[in-house]
Design a protein around this motif. Structure first.
Motif, PDB file in Angstrom:
ATOM      1  N   VAL A 172      40.951  33.855  -0.815  1.00  0.00           N
ATOM      2  CA  VAL A 172      39.412  34.396  -0.523  1.00  0.00           C
ATOM      3  C   VAL A 172      38.636  33.021  -0.753  1.00  0.00           C
ATOM      4  N   PRO A 173      37.682  32.861   0.298  1.00  0.00           N
ATOM      5  CA  PRO A 173      36.897  31.663   0.035  1.00  0.00           C
ATOM      6  C   PRO A 173      35.891  32.201  -0.959  1.00  0.00           C
ATOM      7  N   VAL A 174      35.402  30.961  -1.671  1.00  0.00           N
ATOM      8  CA  VAL A 174      34.345  30.962  -2.728  1.00  0.00           C
ATOM      9  C   VAL A 174      33.196  31.111  -1.962  1.00  0.00           C
ATOM     10  N   ILE A 175      32.453  32.242  -2.285  1.00  0.00           N
ATOM     11  CA  ILE A 175      31.202  32.350  -1.712  1.00  0.00           C
ATOM     12  C   ILE A 175      30.127  32.045  -2.684  1.00  0.00           C
ATOM     13  N   PRO A 176      29.131  31.447  -2.461  1.00  0.00           N
ATOM     14  CA  PRO A 176      28.167  31.185  -3.506  1.00  0.00           C
ATOM     15  C   PRO A 176      27.085  32.349  -3.758  1.00  0.00           C
ATOM     16  N   ILE A 177      26.609  32.404  -4.861  1.00  0.00           N
ATOM     17  CA  ILE A 177      25.523  33.261  -5.039  1.00  0.00           C
ATOM     18  C   ILE A 177      24.163  32.814  -4.216  1.00  0.00           C
ATOM     19  N   VAL A 178      23.391  33.740  -3.664  1.00  0.00           N
ATOM     20  CA  VAL A 178      22.141  33.338  -3.051  1.00  0.00           C
ATOM     21  C   VAL A 178      20.887  34.083  -3.802  1.00  0.00           C
TER      22      VAL A 178
ATOM     23  N   SER B   1      13.066  34.101  -4.003  1.00  0.00           N
ATOM     24  CA  SER B   1      12.011  34.168  -4.783  1.00  0.00           C
ATOM     25  C   SER B   1      12.221  35.174  -5.899  1.00  0.00           C
ATOM     26  N   ARG B   2      12.528  36.553  -5.391  1.00  0.00           N
ATOM     27  CA  ARG B   2      12.864  37.659  -6.288  1.00  0.00           C
ATOM     28  C   ARG B   2      14.129  38.250  -6.518  1.00  0.00           C
ATOM     29  N   LEU B   3      15.053  37.922  -5.796  1.00  0.00           N
ATOM     30  CA  LEU B   3      16.243  38.384  -5.657  1.00  0.00           C
ATOM     31  C   LEU B   3      17.607  37.630  -5.969  1.00  0.00           C
ATOM     32  N   THR B   4      18.701  38.097  -6.599  1.00  0.00           N
ATOM     33  CA  THR B   4      19.911  37.719  -6.478  1.00  0.00           C
ATOM     34  C   THR B   4      21.143  38.547  -5.787  1.00  0.00           C
ATOM     35  N   LEU B   5      21.593  37.702  -4.851  1.00  0.00           N
ATOM     36  CA  LEU B   5      22.318  38.155  -3.835  1.00  0.00           C
ATOM     37  C   LEU B   5      23.965  37.951  -4.166  1.00  0.00           C
ATOM     38  N   THR B   6      24.842  38.798  -4.299  1.00  0.00           N
ATOM     39  CA  THR B   6      25.987  38.511  -4.493  1.00  0.00           C
ATOM     40  C   THR B   6      26.987  39.303  -3.584  1.00  0.00           C
ATOM     41  N   PRO B   7      28.076  38.764  -2.822  1.00  0.00           N
ATOM     42  CA  PRO B   7      29.108  39.583  -2.229  1.00  0.00           C
ATOM     43  C   PRO B   7      29.477  40.880  -3.029  1.00  0.00           C
ATOM     44  N   LEU B   8      29.297  42.121  -2.028  1.00  0.00           N
ATOM     45  CA  LEU B   8      29.676  43.325  -2.798  1.00  0.00           C
ATOM     46  C   LEU B   8      31.261  43.304  -3.107  1.00  0.00           C
ATOM     47  N   SER B   9      31.533  43.783  -4.282  1.00  0.00           N
ATOM     48  CA  SER B   9      32.746  43.804  -5.021  1.00  0.00           C
ATOM     49  C   SER B   9      32.930  45.064  -5.547  1.00  0.00           C
ATOM     50  N   PRO B  10      34.501  45.431  -5.643  1.00  0.00           N
ATOM     51  CA  PRO B  10      34.706  46.657  -6.349  1.00  0.00           C
ATOM     52  C   PRO B  10      33.967  47.007  -7.801  1.00  0.00           C
ATOM     53  N   HIS B  11      33.507  45.944  -8.499  1.00  0.00           N
ATOM     54  CA  HIS B  11      32.895  46.182  -9.526  1.00  0.00           C
ATOM     55  C   HIS B  11      31.506  46.959  -9.326  1.00  0.00           C
TER      56      HIS B  11
ATOM     57  N   ILE C  87      22.409  43.695  -4.293  1.00  0.00           N
ATOM     58  CA  ILE C  87      21.117  43.229  -4.012  1.00  0.00           C
ATOM     59  C   ILE C  87      20.546  43.451  -5.547  1.00  0.00           C
ATOM     60  N   ARG C  88      20.360  42.568  -6.446  1.00  0.00           N
ATOM     61  CA  ARG C  88      19.759  42.607  -7.713  1.00  0.00           C
ATOM     62  C   ARG C  88      18.272  42.079  -7.915  1.00  0.00           C
ATOM     63  N   ILE C  89      17.689  42.219  -8.644  1.00  0.00           N
ATOM     64  CA  ILE C  89      16.269  41.753  -9.022  1.00  0.00           C
ATOM     65  C   ILE C  89      16.547  40.461  -9.768  1.00  0.00           C
ATOM     66  N   GLY C  90      15.934  39.545  -9.192  1.00  0.00           N
ATOM     67  CA  GLY C  90      16.268  38.033  -9.733  1.00  0.00           C
ATOM     68  C   GLY C  90      16.092  38.012 -11.604  1.00  0.00           C
ATOM     69  N   ARG C  91      16.628  37.034 -12.104  1.00  0.00           N
ATOM     70  CA  ARG C  91      16.404  36.929 -13.682  1.00  0.00           C
ATOM     71  C   ARG C  91      15.319  36.198 -13.977  1.00  0.00           C
ATOM     72  N   THR C  92      14.536  35.942 -12.883  1.00  0.00           N
ATOM     73  CA  THR C  92      13.080  35.187 -13.223  1.00  0.00           C
ATOM     74  C   THR C  92      12.117  36.022 -13.868  1.00  0.00           C
ATOM     75  N   GLY C  93      12.160  37.282 -13.727  1.00  0.00           N
ATOM     76  CA  GLY C  93      11.025  38.426 -14.026  1.00  0.00           C
ATOM     77  C   GLY C  93      11.253  39.742 -13.441  1.00  0.00           C
TER      78      GLY C  93
ATOM     79  N   ALA D 219      16.364  40.374   4.122  1.00  0.00           N
ATOM     80  CA  ALA D 219      16.925  40.313   5.512  1.00  0.00           C
ATOM     81  C   ALA D 219      16.620  38.705   6.119  1.00  0.00           C
ATOM     82  N   THR D 220      15.612  38.245   5.570  1.00  0.00           N
ATOM     83  CA  THR D 220      15.540  36.565   5.867  1.00  0.00           C
ATOM     84  C   THR D 220      16.684  35.967   5.220  1.00  0.00           C
ATOM     85  N   ALA D 221      17.130  36.064   4.150  1.00  0.00           N
ATOM     86  CA  ALA D 221      18.313  35.411   3.612  1.00  0.00           C
ATOM     87  C   ALA D 221      19.656  35.679   4.515  1.00  0.00           C
ATOM     88  N   ALA D 222      19.677  36.963   4.878  1.00  0.00           N
ATOM     89  CA  ALA D 222      21.015  37.403   5.655  1.00  0.00           C
ATOM     90  C   ALA D 222      20.929  36.687   6.984  1.00  0.00           C
ATOM     91  N   ILE D 223      19.772  36.603   7.566  1.00  0.00           N
ATOM     92  CA  ILE D 223      19.872  35.779   9.006  1.00  0.00           C
ATOM     93  C   ILE D 223      20.217  34.361   8.741  1.00  0.00           C
TER      94      ILE D 223
END
Length: 195
Positions: free
Chosen positions: A2-8, A11-21, A71-77, A121-125
């Motif tokens: 499985v490739p290592v996929i970085p967290i994206v 400005s307001r979101l944290t995006l991580t590949p979906l997982s069974p968790h 999709i999660r709310i980012g840690r900044t606020g 969606a901007t990040a996804a493109i």
């Protein structure tokens, strides 16, 4: 392997590949009738449907280098009632059998109206373009969902086709297909056949 996929992060979101968790949170959103206001027949009624959704997403990341995120709310606020780290939905791109990227998302209603779908969606493109820039990016929306149509347009997709849908919807509702560029005739035919 499985490739290592970085967290994206945006400005307001944290995006991580979906997982069974993520299964319980995904199922909570996908079984909520409010998230399926425009297409009630799409609602998940069994947990196994959400398990299959996550498995398909993981395959997308492995096979094409891009896929759907948690999709999660980012840690900044916080954003009002949306607190840092809060899971608010899924979204991203998947590469279809016809060689097109499909942009999609499903967000909890508490997060609507804040521009978060557009941000994701901007990040996804960008993710799709990095993984395979030759594949057109497409999005599908129903005409009774003006917010999703607006997201597609805000991220630079143009209306490519509008017509009847195979989904069970209210009378007069039509499928809209958006794209960042003109697909091949075969790709357009594939899209319309699945409208």
């Amino acid at each position: 392997m499985v490739p290592v996929i970085p967290i994206v992060t945006t400005s307001r979101l944290t995006l991580t590949p979906l997982s069974p968790h993520d299964i319980d949170k995904v199922f909570d959103i996908y079984r909520d009738p409010a998230t399926w206001e425009h297409l009630p027949t799409g609602r998940h009624r069994r947990r196994e449907e959400s398990v299959a959704l996550i498995a398909a997403g993981q395959r997308s990341w492995t096979e094409s280098g891009a896929g759907p995120w948690a999709i999660r709310i980012g840690r900044t606020g916080s954003l009002g009632n949306l607190l840092p780290g809060m899971f608010i939905g899924t979204g991203g791109v998947t590469l279809t059998a016809s060689g097109l990227w499909n942009l999609g998302y499903r967000l909890a209603p508490t997060s609507w109206g804040r521009g978060l779908a557009t941000e994701m969606a901007t990040a996804a493109i960008m993710s799709a373009t990095t993984a395979n820039s030759t594949a057109p990016v497409t999005a599908r929306a129903l005409s009774n969902n003006p917010a999703s149509c607006a997201v597609a347009e805000r991220v630079g997709l143009k209306l490519l086709w509008e017509g009847p849908t195979k989904d069970t919807v209210a009378a007069g509702v039509r499928r809209r297909i958006y794209a960042d560029r003109e697909p091949t005739a075969a790709q357009l035919e594939w899209l319309v056949a699945r409208a």
